[in-house]
Motif scaffolding. Sequence first.
Motif, mmCIF file in Angstrom:
data_model
loop_
_atom_site.group_PDB
_atom_site.id
_atom_site.type_symbol
_atom_site.label_atom_id
_atom_site.label_comp_id
_atom_site.label_asym_id
_atom_site.label_seq_id
_atom_site.Cartn_x
_atom_site.Cartn_y
_atom_site.Cartn_z
ATOM 1 N N LEU A 1 45.903 -56.657 12.894
ATOM 2 C CA LEU A 1 46.563 -57.457 11.856
ATOM 3 C C LEU A 1 47.408 -56.590 10.929
ATOM 4 O O LEU A 1 48.421 -57.050 10.401
ATOM 5 C CB LEU A 1 45.544 -58.291 11.083
ATOM 6 N N ALA B 1 35.334 -54.765 17.557
ATOM 7 C CA ALA B 1 36.228 -55.914 17.366
ATOM 8 C C ALA B 1 36.589 -56.065 15.890
ATOM 9 O O ALA B 1 37.738 -56.356 15.545
ATOM 10 C CB ALA B 1 35.573 -57.189 17.887
ATOM 11 N N HIS B 2 35.604 -55.863 15.016
ATOM 12 C CA HIS B 2 35.857 -55.951 13.574
ATOM 13 C C HIS B 2 36.941 -54.969 13.163
ATOM 14 O O HIS B 2 37.917 -55.332 12.503
ATOM 15 C CB HIS B 2 34.561 -55.654 12.810
ATOM 16 N N VAL C 1 39.067 -66.030 21.447
ATOM 17 C CA VAL C 1 39.801 -65.688 20.232
ATOM 18 C C VAL C 1 40.590 -66.922 19.798
ATOM 19 O O VAL C 1 41.282 -67.538 20.617
ATOM 20 C CB VAL C 1 40.752 -64.493 20.472
ATOM 21 N N TRP D 1 40.455 -55.827 15.039
ATOM 22 C CA TRP D 1 41.263 -56.916 14.485
ATOM 23 C C TRP D 1 41.922 -56.513 13.177
ATOM 24 O O TRP D 1 43.059 -56.896 12.904
ATOM 25 C CB TRP D 1 40.445 -58.209 14.345
ATOM 26 N N LYS D 2 41.236 -55.722 12.371
ATOM 27 C CA LYS D 2 41.868 -55.260 11.119
ATOM 28 C C LYS D 2 43.087 -54.395 11.436
ATOM 29 O O LYS D 2 44.133 -54.522 10.806
ATOM 30 C CB LYS D 2 40.857 -54.522 10.258
ATOM 31 N N LEU E 1 49.731 -56.145 19.316
ATOM 32 C CA LEU E 1 48.452 -56.338 19.995
ATOM 33 C C LEU E 1 48.362 -55.425 21.222
ATOM 34 O O LEU E 1 47.829 -54.323 21.129
ATOM 35 C CB LEU E 1 48.275 -57.810 20.376
ATOM 36 N N GLN F 1 36.893 -64.225 16.725
ATOM 37 C CA GLN F 1 36.530 -63.858 18.092
ATOM 38 C C GLN F 1 35.052 -64.181 18.234
ATOM 39 O O GLN F 1 34.207 -63.544 17.610
ATOM 40 C CB GLN F 1 36.810 -62.380 18.388
ATOM 41 N N VAL G 1 41.479 -65.402 12.040
ATOM 42 C CA VAL G 1 41.268 -64.973 13.419
ATOM 43 C C VAL G 1 39.763 -64.928 13.647
ATOM 44 O O VAL G 1 39.036 -64.294 12.882
ATOM 45 C CB VAL G 1 41.867 -63.571 13.684
#
Length: 143
Positions: free
Chosen positions: A132, A124-125, A93, A128-129, A38, A110, A108
């Motif tokens: 992860l 953000a989309h 989140v 996060w991918k 992260l 947000q 997840v």
Amino acid sequence: MTSITTQTRSVVVERDIAHPPEKLWRALTQPHLMEEWLMKNDFKPQVGHGFQLRGEWGGVLDCEVLAVEPNKTLSYTWNHEHPDPAYALRSVVTFTLTPTATGTHLRVEQAGFHPDQKQAYGGAHAGWKAFLGNLDQLLDRLD
């Protein structure tokens, strides 16, 4: 009389992970492991703990732990101050871990994107991918 409705949107990313919830929980809550997938941080899994996430781009997110249910749920605020309201973000989140026959289902979410924050929502989309993907690689290396 005028009514003002503030609709917010959420980014939700879900995936099945071939590792048990306990292993995933370690990666979500141990600062040295969080840094690997992260961002740099001073996280502690304690409700009310204020911490920062520091991005490689130089940005800082001010966060506060809202919920900790070991191996099940983790939730914290994710606030990014910015002079342009389209980029400033006050969101939450939430990680939800559900045991499966082959490991863990991770969800997840947000929440808190305003309609005029299309770029932040899209970022953000994608973010996060990517996060992860990093998490998957970390879990494969962890004992």
